[in-house]
Design an enzyme around this catalytic site. Structure first.
Site, PDB file in Angstrom:
ATOM      1  N   HIS A  74       0.819  -1.218   0.000  1.00  0.00           N
ATOM      2  CA  HIS A  74       0.000   0.000   0.000  1.00  0.00           C
ATOM      3  C   HIS A  74       0.854   1.269   0.000  1.00  0.00           C
ATOM      4  O   HIS A  74       0.432   2.298  -0.523  1.00  0.00           O
ATOM      5  CB  HIS A  74      -0.972  -0.010   1.189  1.00  0.00           C
ATOM      6  CG  HIS A  74      -2.194  -0.823   0.921  1.00  0.00           C
ATOM      7  ND1 HIS A  74      -3.439  -0.509   1.405  1.00  0.00           N
ATOM      8  CD2 HIS A  74      -2.371  -1.950   0.182  1.00  0.00           C
ATOM      9  CE1 HIS A  74      -4.322  -1.408   0.984  1.00  0.00           C
ATOM     10  NE2 HIS A  74      -3.697  -2.300   0.265  1.00  0.00           N
TER      11      HIS A  74
ATOM     12  N   TRP B 287      -7.542 -16.425   2.549  1.00  0.00           N
ATOM     13  CA  TRP B 287      -7.563 -16.894   1.162  1.00  0.00           C
ATOM     14  C   TRP B 287      -7.178 -18.354   1.079  1.00  0.00           C
ATOM     15  O   TRP B 287      -7.788 -19.142   0.407  1.00  0.00           O
ATOM     16  CB  TRP B 287      -6.556 -16.107   0.320  1.00  0.00           C
ATOM     17  CG  TRP B 287      -6.997 -14.759  -0.063  1.00  0.00           C
ATOM     18  CD1 TRP B 287      -7.699 -14.429  -1.194  1.00  0.00           C
ATOM     19  CD2 TRP B 287      -6.771 -13.536   0.641  1.00  0.00           C
ATOM     20  NE1 TRP B 287      -7.920 -13.078  -1.204  1.00  0.00           N
ATOM     21  CE2 TRP B 287      -7.368 -12.517  -0.105  1.00  0.00           C
ATOM     22  CE3 TRP B 287      -6.138 -13.213   1.835  1.00  0.00           C
ATOM     23  CZ2 TRP B 287      -7.341 -11.178   0.284  1.00  0.00           C
ATOM     24  CZ3 TRP B 287      -6.110 -11.889   2.239  1.00  0.00           C
ATOM     25  CH2 TRP B 287      -6.698 -10.892   1.469  1.00  0.00           C
TER      26      TRP B 287
HETATM   27  C1  HEM Z   1      -6.572  -5.636  -6.978  1.00  0.00           C
HETATM   28  C2  HEM Z   1      -5.640  -5.599  -6.076  1.00  0.00           C
HETATM   29  C3  HEM Z   1      -5.904  -5.799  -4.601  1.00  0.00           C
HETATM   30  C4  HEM Z   1      -7.032  -5.610  -3.870  1.00  0.00           C
HETATM   31  C5  HEM Z   1      -8.376  -5.095  -4.332  1.00  0.00           C
HETATM   32  C6  HEM Z   1      -6.725  -5.996  -2.502  1.00  0.00           C
HETATM   33  C7  HEM Z   1      -7.618  -5.940  -1.447  1.00  0.00           C
HETATM   34  C8  HEM Z   1      -7.375  -6.443  -0.184  1.00  0.00           C
HETATM   35  C9  HEM Z   1      -8.327  -6.454   0.903  1.00  0.00           C
HETATM   36  C10 HEM Z   1      -9.752  -5.926   0.831  1.00  0.00           C
HETATM   37  C11 HEM Z   1      -7.712  -7.032   1.964  1.00  0.00           C
HETATM   38  C12 HEM Z   1      -8.318  -7.274   3.351  1.00  0.00           C
HETATM   39  C13 HEM Z   1      -7.807  -6.255   4.339  1.00  0.00           C
HETATM   40  C14 HEM Z   1      -8.341  -6.503   5.741  1.00  0.00           C
HETATM   41  O1  HEM Z   1      -9.546  -6.751   5.867  1.00  0.00           O
HETATM   42  O2  HEM Z   1      -7.546  -6.439   6.700  1.00  0.00           O
HETATM   43  C15 HEM Z   1      -6.381  -7.386   1.568  1.00  0.00           C
HETATM   44  C16 HEM Z   1      -5.464  -8.021   2.364  1.00  0.00           C
HETATM   45  C17 HEM Z   1      -4.187  -8.319   1.995  1.00  0.00           C
HETATM   46  N1  HEM Z   1      -3.577  -7.967   0.803  1.00  0.00           N
HETATM   47 FE1  HEM Z   1      -4.507  -7.222  -0.831  1.00  0.00          FE
HETATM   48  N2  HEM Z   1      -5.422  -6.396  -2.436  1.00  0.00           N
HETATM   49  C18 HEM Z   1      -4.879  -6.303  -3.695  1.00  0.00           C
HETATM   50  C19 HEM Z   1      -3.577  -6.589  -4.066  1.00  0.00           C
HETATM   51  C20 HEM Z   1      -2.595  -6.979  -3.196  1.00  0.00           C
HETATM   52  C21 HEM Z   1      -1.197  -7.078  -3.528  1.00  0.00           C
HETATM   53  C22 HEM Z   1      -0.594  -6.729  -4.896  1.00  0.00           C
HETATM   54  C23 HEM Z   1      -0.556  -7.516  -2.406  1.00  0.00           C
HETATM   55  C24 HEM Z   1       0.910  -7.772  -2.197  1.00  0.00           C
HETATM   56  C25 HEM Z   1       1.761  -8.147  -3.140  1.00  0.00           C
HETATM   57  C26 HEM Z   1      -1.568  -7.696  -1.370  1.00  0.00           C
HETATM   58  C27 HEM Z   1      -1.314  -8.166  -0.108  1.00  0.00           C
HETATM   59  C28 HEM Z   1      -2.283  -8.373   0.862  1.00  0.00           C
HETATM   60  C29 HEM Z   1      -2.032  -9.076   2.113  1.00  0.00           C
HETATM   61  C30 HEM Z   1      -0.726  -9.726   2.546  1.00  0.00           C
HETATM   62  C31 HEM Z   1      -3.248  -9.049   2.824  1.00  0.00           C
HETATM   63  C32 HEM Z   1      -3.537  -9.675   4.192  1.00  0.00           C
HETATM   64  C33 HEM Z   1      -3.311  -8.674   5.294  1.00  0.00           C
HETATM   65  C34 HEM Z   1      -3.497  -9.250   6.684  1.00  0.00           C
HETATM   66  O3  HEM Z   1      -3.702 -10.454   6.857  1.00  0.00           O
HETATM   67  O4  HEM Z   1      -3.402  -8.434   7.636  1.00  0.00           O
HETATM   68  N3  HEM Z   1      -2.769  -7.331  -1.886  1.00  0.00           N
HETATM   69  N4  HEM Z   1      -6.189  -7.011   0.246  1.00  0.00           N
END
Ligand code: HEM
Length: 314
Positions: free
Chosen positions: A34, A209
């Site tokens: 982010h 996931w």
């Molecule tokens: C279209 C692109 C993406 C969308 C719409 C998206 C959206 C989200 C959302 C909604 C969450 C849940 C957040 C929460 O409820 O705490 C999340 C978690 C996460 N995202 Fe993405 N994301 C995207 C791409 C990516 C990319 C490119 C990465 C890293 C390379 C990434 C890494 C993560 C990780 C590691 C989490 C888990 C965080 C946790 O467990 O605290 N995401 N993402």
């Protein structure tokens, strides 16, 4: 700068029995993404350069909900190693997190500055950060929205790539604004969403996931991994509406609920994305290399004259 000690200090933070599934790795990976994902290739601003997450507006971007915890945790490392900038530290934490889960060692170049108020204001105005300049996400965030809803003009029985065109187009537009290809987009989403989970209090989405056990957050080897879910198991997922009003895909398997965002389904519905998913599922070693390269590119967007990391493995 020799980053080995800094890497070790971050790695020690990672083990967190009281947090989610026992590790802060997903939090740090999402934080680094982010911090970088706000880059705009046309204006040349945003991204990790300047560590603008430190400014209130960016931290308060709804897409950043929950990430201030990562910033707070890293304060203890910054206090021990004041010579490293916040901007470099945030990116280093993401790389250390990926490696701590069995992923590749990703060397991190340093030299990102931390903007002061005047520098940030000169670039972004009173907001001091790239929040408020998004054109694709309805909340004007530069970060991608997970679901823009079905196209209201599409018939309900239209194929998914037509019905869900708003989210497909928005994901592509966001990653194109970053200057990344479809292949790099697939690498990055597959890389990121094998880790961690959604939190209703952050995003309104729920569940993990892929794996609940950090020792399994490694889709690089053979066996059932997050990538395989796309190719082999995705037909078992069903659309559900959560109490938060959010729409996601879920399947019930081995006594647990597994989730995919609409933005994850995009990689399955859009054939240009999907062919890369199929390729990487069959070529895990290449995925490991390409994902590391895409991550490095993402985290260096907008950066100038960075210095290569001196050390090999930490
Ligand atoms: C279209 C692109 C993406 C969308 C719409 C998206 C959206 C989200 C959302 C909604 C969450 C849940 C957040 C929460 O409820 O705490 C999340 C978690 C996460 N995202 Fe993405 N994301 C995207 C791409 C990516 C990319 C490119 C990465 C890293 C390379 C990434 C890494 C993560 C990780 C590691 C989490 C888990 C965080 C946790 O467990 O605290 N995401 N993402």
């Amino acid at each position: 700068m020799d980053l080995r000690e800094v890497r070790r200090a971050i790695a020690r933070l990672m083990y967190a029995p009281g947090h989610d599934d026992g590790s802060y790795a997903p939090l740090f990976i999402r934080f680094a993404w982010h911090c970088s994902g706000t880059y705009c290739k046309e204006s040349g601003n945003g991204g990790s350069w300047g560590s603008t997450f430190r400014f209130e507006n960016e931290a308060a971007d709804p897409e950043n909900a929950g990430l201030s915890k990562a910033k707070e945790l890293l304060e203890s490392v910054k206090a021990r190693f004041p010579a490293i900038s916040y901007a470099d530290l945030y990116i280093l934490a993401g790389a250390v997190a990926i490696e701590s889960t069995g992923g590749p060692h990703i060397p991190v170049k340093t030299g990102r500055p931390d903007f002061d108020d005047a520098e940030a204001t000169a670039i972004f105005g009173e907001g001091k950060c790239p929040f408020g300049f998004g054109t694709v996400n309805p909340n004007t965030s530069r970060l991608p929205a997970a679901d823009l809803g079905p196209d209201p003009d599409a018939p309900p029985d239209a194929p998914a790539h037509i019905r869900e065109a708003p989210t497909i187009n928005a994901v592509r537009a966001t990653f194109q604004r970053l200057g990344l290809t479809d292949k790099e987009t697939v690498c990055l989403i597959l890389l990121g969403h094998q880790f961690g989970r959604c939190h209703p209090e952050n995003s309104g989405y729920e569940h993990a996931w892929y794996a609940f056990d950090p020792t399994e957050w490694n889709a690089y080897e053979t066996g059932l991994g997050y990538i395989s879910l796309y190719e082999q198991g995705i037909r078992n997922y069903r659309e559900v509406h959560k109490a938060s009003g959010k729409r996601q895909y879920e399947m019930f398997f081995a006594g647990r609920r597994w989730m995919l965002l609409i933005a994850d389904m995009v990689l399955y519905w859009d054939q240009d994305y999907y062919r890369h998913v199929v390729y990487y599922n069959r070529n895990r070693r290449i995925f490991r290399q390409d994902a590391a390269l895409a991550w490095t590119k993402l985290t260096e967007l907008g950066c100038k004259n960075l210095t290569p990391e001196l050390t090999a493995h930490s």
